[in-house]
Design a protein around this motif. Structure first.
Motif, mmCIF file in Angstrom:
data_model
loop_
_atom_site.group_PDB
_atom_site.id
_atom_site.type_symbol
_atom_site.label_atom_id
_atom_site.label_comp_id
_atom_site.label_asym_id
_atom_site.label_seq_id
_atom_site.Cartn_x
_atom_site.Cartn_y
_atom_site.Cartn_z
ATOM 1 N N PRO A 103 16.599 29.974 -60.891
ATOM 2 C CA PRO A 103 15.305 29.974 -61.747
ATOM 3 C C PRO A 103 14.056 30.180 -60.611
ATOM 4 C CG PRO A 103 16.708 28.106 -62.288
ATOM 5 C CD PRO A 103 17.212 28.510 -60.976
ATOM 6 N N LEU A 104 13.352 31.183 -61.017
ATOM 7 C CA LEU A 104 12.241 31.244 -60.230
ATOM 8 C C LEU A 104 10.892 31.574 -60.942
ATOM 9 C CD1 LEU A 104 12.833 33.705 -57.334
ATOM 10 C CD2 LEU A 104 11.091 34.439 -58.702
ATOM 11 N N ALA A 105 9.987 31.397 -60.191
ATOM 12 C CA ALA A 105 8.529 31.377 -60.532
ATOM 13 C C ALA A 105 7.671 32.370 -59.677
ATOM 14 C CB ALA A 105 8.101 30.141 -60.888
ATOM 15 N N LEU A 106 7.066 33.404 -60.005
ATOM 16 C CA LEU A 106 6.189 33.952 -59.021
ATOM 17 C C LEU A 106 4.512 33.697 -59.339
ATOM 18 C CD1 LEU A 106 7.706 37.579 -59.162
ATOM 19 C CD2 LEU A 106 7.886 35.971 -57.370
ATOM 20 N N LEU A 175 18.557 26.120 -67.143
ATOM 21 C CA LEU A 175 18.813 27.254 -66.304
ATOM 22 C C LEU A 175 20.006 26.828 -65.273
ATOM 23 C CD1 LEU A 175 15.580 28.827 -66.225
ATOM 24 C CD2 LEU A 175 17.581 29.916 -67.390
ATOM 25 N N GLN A 176 19.694 25.553 -64.640
ATOM 26 C CA GLN A 176 20.387 25.217 -63.746
ATOM 27 C C GLN A 176 21.876 24.786 -64.052
ATOM 28 O OE1 GLN A 176 19.787 25.031 -60.750
ATOM 29 N NE2 GLN A 176 21.644 24.040 -59.793
ATOM 30 N N ALA A 177 21.911 24.137 -65.576
ATOM 31 C CA ALA A 177 23.336 24.069 -66.055
ATOM 32 C C ALA A 177 24.134 25.561 -66.361
ATOM 33 C CB ALA A 177 22.989 23.316 -67.609
ATOM 34 N N GLN A 178 23.188 26.500 -66.601
ATOM 35 C CA GLN A 178 23.863 27.706 -66.887
ATOM 36 C C GLN A 178 24.472 28.210 -65.431
ATOM 37 O OE1 GLN A 178 24.684 29.654 -69.902
ATOM 38 N NE2 GLN A 178 25.472 30.750 -68.465
ATOM 39 N N ARG A 179 23.581 27.936 -64.517
ATOM 40 C CA ARG A 179 23.954 28.759 -63.175
ATOM 41 C C ARG A 179 25.305 27.957 -62.724
ATOM 42 N NH1 ARG A 179 20.120 27.211 -58.082
ATOM 43 N NH2 ARG A 179 21.109 28.902 -56.561
ATOM 44 N N LEU A 180 25.370 26.739 -62.801
ATOM 45 C CA LEU A 180 26.523 25.837 -62.376
ATOM 46 C C LEU A 180 27.538 26.386 -63.190
ATOM 47 C CD1 LEU A 180 24.949 22.227 -61.989
ATOM 48 C CD2 LEU A 180 25.712 23.876 -60.084
#
Length: 185
Positions: A103-106, A175-180
């Motif tokens: 997950p990313l924020a700019l 998002l972290q759950a999806q990533r894992l």
């Protein structure tokens, strides 16, 4: 929850770095912001060095990314592009197993700096970052001599960042759950 924050500037008096340094005071309770300050320690990207034992600074960057639930990048624009130091760091992350789907924020510190943000988006999209759009913001810091401690007190800067970080942190668990899940598949 752990957020890794990186400034793409090597300047001592960088506005981008001041925004990153203000983040710990702007995140919700229970969120840790780790500021990675090793940009100037990375060697120039060389695929020949990117083997099983990459340079120490590269291994540390990758380790920090791997420990993070999300990544925040605030990078300046130089000559209508991303700073060389930031692009170098991203090049070292391209082949890393830790980066995809993070997950990313700019954060953009200068409203007129549109080219670097566009380049960052293109590069990070290619690298499979998961943008949290509500957390990708531009703040009018340019021309303001605000310290990291003063930034939270200025609504058009600190208020915007606080809302962005609240949105970012709210999106991280899913998002972290999806990533894992994706990494296990």
């Amino acid at each position: 929850m752990r957020i890794l924050a990186i400034s793409g500037s090597l300047r001592t008096a960088s506005g981008n770095s001041r925004l990153i340094e203000a983040l710990p005071a702007l995140v919700p309770p229970g969120v840790e912001v780790v500021i990675w300050r090793g940009l100037d320690t990375l060697p120039y990207f060389n695929p020949d060095l990117d083997g099983e034992t990459p340079p120490t600074a590269v291994a540390e960057l990758r380790r920090q990314v791997g420990l993070a639930h999300g990544l925040v990048i605030c990078s300046p624009e130089y000559a209508h592009g991303v700073s060389g130091a930031m692009k170098n760091a991203l090049d070292w992350l391209v082949s890393s197993l830790e980066f995809p789907a993070i997950p990313l924020a700019l954060i953009n510190a200068a409203p007129r700096a549109v080219h670097a943000i566009a380049h960052l988006r293109e590069t990070l999209t290619t690298m499979s970052a998961a943008f949290v759009e509500a957390a990708c913001v531009t703040v009018p810091l340019q021309g303001r001599d605000l310290s990291p401690a003063q930034i939270p007190e200025v609504p058009e800067v600190g208020g915007v960042l606080a809302r962005a970080m609240a949105d970012f942190c709210a999106a991280l668990p899913a998002l972290q759950a999806q990533r894992l899940f994706d990494n296990r598949s």
